[in-house]
Structure formats: C-alpha cells, structure tokens
Design an enzyme around this catalytic site. Structure first.
Site, PDB file in Angstrom:
ATOM      1  N   LYS A  35      48.974  62.471  44.010  1.00 35.43           N
ATOM      2  CA  LYS A  35      49.569  63.030  45.071  1.00 35.43           C
ATOM      3  C   LYS A  35      50.815  62.357  45.467  1.00 35.43           C
ATOM      4  O   LYS A  35      52.032  62.506  45.756  1.00 35.43           O
ATOM      5  CB  LYS A  35      48.748  63.361  46.118  1.00 35.43           C
ATOM      6  CG  LYS A  35      49.376  64.104  47.213  1.00 35.43           C
ATOM      7  CD  LYS A  35      48.306  64.792  48.294  1.00 35.43           C
ATOM      8  CE  LYS A  35      48.719  65.192  49.695  1.00 35.43           C
ATOM      9  NZ  LYS A  35      47.632  65.803  50.412  1.00 35.43           N
ATOM     10  N   GLU A  72      45.110  52.185  41.626  1.00 32.59           N
ATOM     11  CA  GLU A  72      44.299  52.323  40.527  1.00 32.59           C
ATOM     12  C   GLU A  72      45.197  53.242  39.355  1.00 32.59           C
ATOM     13  O   GLU A  72      45.141  52.766  38.133  1.00 32.59           O
ATOM     14  CB  GLU A  72      43.156  52.923  40.681  1.00 32.59           C
ATOM     15  CG  GLU A  72      41.973  52.329  41.395  1.00 32.59           C
ATOM     16  CD  GLU A  72      42.144  52.483  43.108  1.00 32.59           C
ATOM     17  OE1 GLU A  72      43.307  52.729  43.411  1.00 32.59           O
ATOM     18  OE2 GLU A  72      41.102  52.248  43.406  1.00 32.59           O
ATOM     19  N   GLY A  81      43.864  65.940  48.812  1.00 28.02           N
ATOM     20  CA  GLY A  81      43.267  65.682  47.360  1.00 28.02           C
ATOM     21  C   GLY A  81      42.078  66.010  46.872  1.00 28.02           C
ATOM     22  O   GLY A  81      41.986  66.880  45.677  1.00 28.02           O
ATOM     23  N   ARG A  82      40.897  66.203  47.693  1.00 30.59           N
ATOM     24  CA  ARG A  82      39.756  66.844  47.616  1.00 30.59           C
ATOM     25  C   ARG A  82      39.699  68.327  47.464  1.00 30.59           C
ATOM     26  O   ARG A  82      38.662  69.031  46.924  1.00 30.59           O
ATOM     27  CB  ARG A  82      38.664  66.385  48.287  1.00 30.59           C
ATOM     28  CG  ARG A  82      38.984  66.593  49.816  1.00 30.59           C
ATOM     29  CD  ARG A  82      37.820  65.473  50.509  1.00 30.59           C
ATOM     30  NE  ARG A  82      38.193  65.660  52.009  1.00 30.59           N
ATOM     31  CZ  ARG A  82      39.009  64.785  52.461  1.00 30.59           C
ATOM     32  NH1 ARG A  82      39.819  63.890  52.059  1.00 30.59           N
ATOM     33  NH2 ARG A  82      39.113  65.062  53.803  1.00 30.59           N
ATOM     34  N   GLU A 106      33.804  63.208  52.242  1.00 27.72           N
ATOM     35  CA  GLU A 106      34.896  62.646  52.607  1.00 27.72           C
ATOM     36  C   GLU A 106      35.500  63.331  53.823  1.00 27.72           C
ATOM     37  O   GLU A 106      36.290  62.744  54.647  1.00 27.72           O
ATOM     38  CB  GLU A 106      35.994  62.321  51.355  1.00 27.72           C
ATOM     39  CG  GLU A 106      37.349  61.571  51.690  1.00 27.72           C
ATOM     40  CD  GLU A 106      37.993  61.154  50.332  1.00 27.72           C
ATOM     41  OE1 GLU A 106      38.458  59.964  50.238  1.00 27.72           O
ATOM     42  OE2 GLU A 106      38.397  62.074  49.776  1.00 27.72           O
ATOM     43  N   HIS A 131      12.128  65.273  36.566  1.00 30.14           N
ATOM     44  CA  HIS A 131      11.126  64.371  35.956  1.00 30.14           C
ATOM     45  C   HIS A 131      11.580  62.823  36.638  1.00 30.14           C
ATOM     46  O   HIS A 131      11.332  61.840  36.097  1.00 30.14           O
ATOM     47  CB  HIS A 131      11.301  64.270  34.557  1.00 30.14           C
ATOM     48  CG  HIS A 131      10.783  65.540  33.892  1.00 30.14           C
ATOM     49  ND1 HIS A 131       9.377  65.617  33.245  1.00 30.14           N
ATOM     50  CD2 HIS A 131      11.359  66.772  33.907  1.00 30.14           C
ATOM     51  CE1 HIS A 131       9.345  67.041  32.947  1.00 30.14           C
ATOM     52  NE2 HIS A 131      10.566  67.482  33.144  1.00 30.14           N
ATOM     53  N   LYS A 172      41.199  49.605  50.856  1.00 29.52           N
ATOM     54  CA  LYS A 172      42.439  49.261  50.021  1.00 29.52           C
ATOM     55  C   LYS A 172      43.559  48.131  50.702  1.00 29.52           C
ATOM     56  O   LYS A 172      43.954  47.205  49.782  1.00 29.52           O
ATOM     57  CB  LYS A 172      43.239  50.769  50.329  1.00 29.52           C
ATOM     58  CG  LYS A 172      42.630  51.888  49.530  1.00 29.52           C
ATOM     59  CD  LYS A 172      43.991  52.975  49.311  1.00 29.52           C
ATOM     60  CE  LYS A 172      43.232  54.441  49.241  1.00 29.52           C
ATOM     61  NZ  LYS A 172      44.464  55.419  49.550  1.00 29.52           N
TER      62      LYS A 172
END
Ligand code: G6Q
Length: 547
Positions: free
Chosen positions: A210, A216, A272-273, A358, A389, A509
C-alpha cells in the site's frame, strides 16, 4: 456519526448483563437443551447461504435480549451506517473505512469525500482482469519471449496474508499450469526458497505494498530485481516485463522503476487487513481467473448487505460479535479458536489473526481514554481433524474456557465422499462432546475403575458456534471473510475502540531502523540502548564479523 454513548461499563445493558451472568454462569448446556427441545433449531440464523448454529453457547433468550440491547446502547446501528456512508470512522488516521466498496456491484454508489468510489474500483478490476487474462493465456510474455509460469507475490501483513490464504483456499479453482509463491519475511530464507527452482525468464513478481515503503517488501523487491537482472542478462529494461506493482503510492512505484501502466491502484480507505479483495488480490485473480474473482466479490457483497440491513437478532456478524463480547467480558475468556474442517482453509486462522487482533487489540477508546474492560480476544486455530490429535485436549479437559467456531461444508471438493462424511461427523461429534461432555456416572457405567473416573470425565459446557456452508467456492470464501470482518466491527463498536488503525506495530519498526546501522557499521557504534540490547548488539557484531 458517533452519537455519544456512555462508557461501556455504565451502559444499562452492560450492568444487566453483569447481573445476568451471575444468574446463568452455573447453568449447564445439558440442562439448557433438556429444558428446551427445540433449542438447536431455534438458536440458529441463516444468511447468504451460510447457516449459523449458536445454540451450543452458554446463553439463554434473556442473554440474547440483553446483548442486543447492549448493541443498541452502543449505537451499533449508527456506527454501521457511518461506515457505509464513508464517514472517517478510522479516527486516529482520519480515514474512511470502505472495503465494502471494493465489492459493490458496478453502478452502485458509495461516497468517500463526496466522490463515488465504485467506478474507480471497477476500473481497477477491469484492468486487473485484462492483465490476469493475458498472463493466464500466455499473451503476456517475459523479456526473452517466454510465457509466465511463475507468479511471486512480494508483500507483508495485509499485503500477504490475504493473498496467501485466498490462494490456498481456492487452489481447487486455480490455474495449475502457473506456480504461485509468496514472499513476505525479510529473512532471506523466504526469498531464497521461493525462487530456488524458478527460471527468471518465466517469473513475474507482483510487488504489493500500500505504502511502497515497507522495509521487508522493499528489501525483497530489490532482491527480486537483482535476481531478475542476473538471470536476464543485466538489461535494466527487462525488469518491466517481470515486475508489476499494487500500491496507493504511484510516486514510489515509478521511483522503483515500474511503469505506472503496470501499477494496480487502491486507496487509503482500504485498510491493509481489509484489502485482499482489492488489487492486492491480483495474484488471486491470476490464479482463479477474473470471473471467479468477481464471484468472490459477490459473496463478500452479499454478506455486506446482510450486515447492513438485517435486524440484529438475525444478523450473523452481529450475533457472532456479541457472543465474542459475552465470553470476553463476562466469562473472562482470553481466546477464541477457529476450526475450519476444510484442508483448503489451512491459512484461514492465520489470516483471521491479523484481521481480528490487529483490529481489536486496542487499549484506549476512540477518545483516547484507557479502557476499563478487556478488548480483542486472541484468535487462533488449525484445520480439523488435525487439531483433534493435538490441542483439543486442552479445550475439552483443560481449565480454560475457549469458545470455538467450527466451520464445515456440506459438499466436498473431491469425490472422496467417505472421507467427507467422516470429516463432517467429527465436526458434529466435537461440538457435541464439548457441550455435553461425559458425567462421572456415564464413565462409571462403562466399567471404568474408580481411580480412573476423574481422568475420563468431560465436564462439558464448553461453547461453540457451528457455521455450515454448501461448498467452498470463491463466493463462499467471500461470505466467510466478510462475516468475520463485520463481527470484528461489531466487537469494536461495543468496546468503542478504533478497529482500523494499528499504531502498535510502529514502535518495533522504528527501533529496527535505528538498530540496522548499528549492526552494519564498520566502526564500533556508540550504543545508547538499555544494557541488554547493547549487549545483544555487541554479541551479534562479534559473531557477524567472525563468521
Ligand atoms: C494492515 C496493516 C499491515 C500492512 C503491512 C504492509 O492492516 O496495515 O499489516 O498491511 O504493514 O503494509 P504495506 O502494504 O504498506 O507494505
């Protein structure tokens, strides 16, 4: 937009719920079901083809009545309308929250700052469709004239989790002749493993960011460019055929060297999410094709419309959100498990972790005062039956209350009918076992020796929702995601928090940016962190230089 509401704990419904909790906390689901033979049919709701059974929750009709009153006293209606009207309900970033516009049908009108954004959305969708058709058909050629056989999405957080989850979820519908990879981590292993067996001449990178400034993603994007150049003979112009961008930041995209014609736009009113159905979904569209992508958008839209218009007592996201509040704030539950019984949904819980945590991991209300109540629960989960399990033991017999969402489909995607019957039998068995358990008398009557009885008793009374859909399709996936998006919204509205900012990711960050040169500088840096951090940095520097 936000008619002033009393602080949560001063709302009458909240006080009534606190008193009501004391009345019903000891009630067992065994009794609730025994006293109301129709409970399992009554406490259900359906919308847009999703069936929601909430009868195995520790609640009565009175609980529901009070929760619905809490929604009213929290002005949930006003908050929903404000969101759909494009008001800047993301108050700390002064932004509208309009992911619903991403899936509004062509011709609809949703305004942001007085402009109808739906036409922009469809212009980008058309551009995405044209591009993905060309990649899928082989018309889009790489620098050497070869067709694209590998698509690698580079992005992180909201620019990665949605695309990965959707690719996995919809793999059944995907173009198998194309390999899809996803690179997110700044850890070089992620990039190295993603490209190790790929031919640069057949590879296309989608750089999804965005902001187009994320550490990263930009690091991985530059590494991708080098990898392409090394494999394509070092010609700078070759990159244009192998890199496209998805971003809101045309300036940075151009600076990186991507032709703006190959940039797919989205907007600051898409968080973003909440962006997997925007151009961030370009990899998804290349995988499943434009038509199926539009079917997914239609699924989202159906759930949006249900959320916007259905009375709260029949409104799936509202009911789900209110139940999350009920367990978080009154039972003190810390987590909610999401358990999809569908292998293709294996990344769905990870996707939901960002969406839910978030969004609602906040400690202050909209006006900045500290909350005096718990907010976002921890969401987690794994696909069934694998989890059975592993960690289900704790859900069944541990000391914590963990409300669960079970998700299942009536039709399998592969003609292995018997597998599917077994899979679904396990869903029903688990919710039954959690709710009703096994009493000491039942255990004894099976001939269990006395000393073993306590170990084999299941207390039961462990709540769950069951969500059923006909079949996992792009459309169903859209509905499911929107269901959770709006449940998150409902919870955030009750807690009076900003579900759409994420300041909590900033500090780390910023500190990393400060530490990077301290690790890389040739000169010994003057360190002014705490003694632990200083020491760790020195230790790393020593080993970094000797290996
Ligand atoms: C999501 C967050 C965050 C974001 C990433 C990537 O809601 O804002 O996860 O998606 O930090 O950001 P960019 O897309 O700007 O690279």
């Amino acid at each position: 937009m936000n008619a002033p509401v009393a602080p949560l704990t001063e709302r009458q419904a909240w006080k009534d719920l606190a008193a009501h909790y004391q009345d019903i906390r000891a009630l067992h689901l065994r009794d609730l079901f025994a006293n109301d033979p129709k409970r399992g049919e009554r406490m259900t709701a359906q919308a847009a083809g999703l069936y929601f059974d909430y009868s195995k929750n520790r609640m009565t009709d009175e609980t529901l009545r009070l929760l619905l009153r809490l929604a009213e006293e929290s002005n949930l209606r006003g908050r929903i309308d404000a969101m759909f009207r494009g008001e800047k309900i993301n108050v700390t970033e002064k932004r509208a929250v309009l992911h619903m516009a991403l899936r509004a049908p062509r011709g609809a009108s949703i305004l942001a700052d007085g402009r109808n954004v739906v036409s922009q959305v469809h212009a980008v969708l058309d551009k995405m469709a044209d591009f993905s058709d060309r990649v899928r058909s082989g018309a889009w050629k790489g620098h050497t004239g070869k067709r694209i056989r590998n698509v690698i999405n580079i992005g992180i957080g909201g620019s990665d989790l949605g695309p990965v989850m959707a690719y996995e979820a919809l793999k059944h519908y995907s173009e198998r002749a194309v390999t899809f990879r996803f690179v997110s981590n700044v850890d070089g292993t992620d990039f190295a493993e993603a490209v190790r067996d790929l031919d640069p001449a057949e590879s296309l990178f989608i750089i999804s960011s965005k902001t187009f400034t994320t550490l990263e993603t930009m690091t991985n994007a530059h590494t991708a460019r080098k990898w392409l150049l090394a494999g394509l003979g070092g010609d700078d112009t070759s990159v244009a055929k192998h890199c496209v961008a998805v971003s809101t930041n045309a300036k940075e995209v151009t600076k990186f060297g991507i032709d703006p014609a190959n940039m797919f736009e989205f907007w600051d009113w898409v968080g973003g999410r909440y962006s997997m159905d925007s151009a961030i979904g370009l990899s998804t569209m290349i995988a499943i094709g434009a038509e199926q992508f539009r079917a997914m958008l239609d699924g989202f839209h159906q759930m949006d419309e249900h959320f916007r218009t259905a009375p709260f007592e029949h409104n799936l996201p509202v009911l789900m959100g209110l139940l999350a509040v009920w367990y978080t704030n009154f039972f003190g539950a810390q987590t909610i498990a999401v358990l999809p019984y569908e292998q293709y949904l294996k990344r769905f819980p990870a996707y939901l972790q960002q969406l839910t945590m978030e969004s609602n991991g906040k400690q202050v209300t909209l006006d900045g005062s500290l909350v005096a109540w718990d907010t976002g629960p921890i969401y987690w989960g794994e696909p069934g039956t694998n989890g059975q399990h592993s960690f289900y033991q704790l859900i069944h017999q541990g000391t914590r209350l963990i409300p669960c969402d079970f998700i299942a489909f009536m039709q399998p995607l592969h003609p292995l009918r018997r597998h599917h019957d077994m899979l679904v039998a396990n869903v029903f068995a688990q919710t039954e076992a959690l709710a009703f358990g096994k009493t000491p008398e039942q255990v004894k009557s099976e001939g269990t020796p006395d000393w073993l009885v306590p170990h084999r008793v299941f207390e039961g009374n462990r709540p769950s929702n069951t969500i059923l859909a006909e079949r996992l399709t792009p459309e169903t996936l859209g509905k499911l995601i929107a269901l959770y998006e709006h449940s998150v919204f409902t919870q955030g509205a009750i807690w009076n928090i900003d579900s759409f900012d994420q300041w909590g990711v900033e500090l780390g960050k910023m500190l990393a940016q400060r530490i990077i040169p301290e690790l890389e500088n040739k000169e010994e840096p003057a360190l002014s962190h705490d003694s632990s951090t200083n020491n760790l940095i020195r230790r790393y520097r020593t080993l970094r230089q000797t290996t």
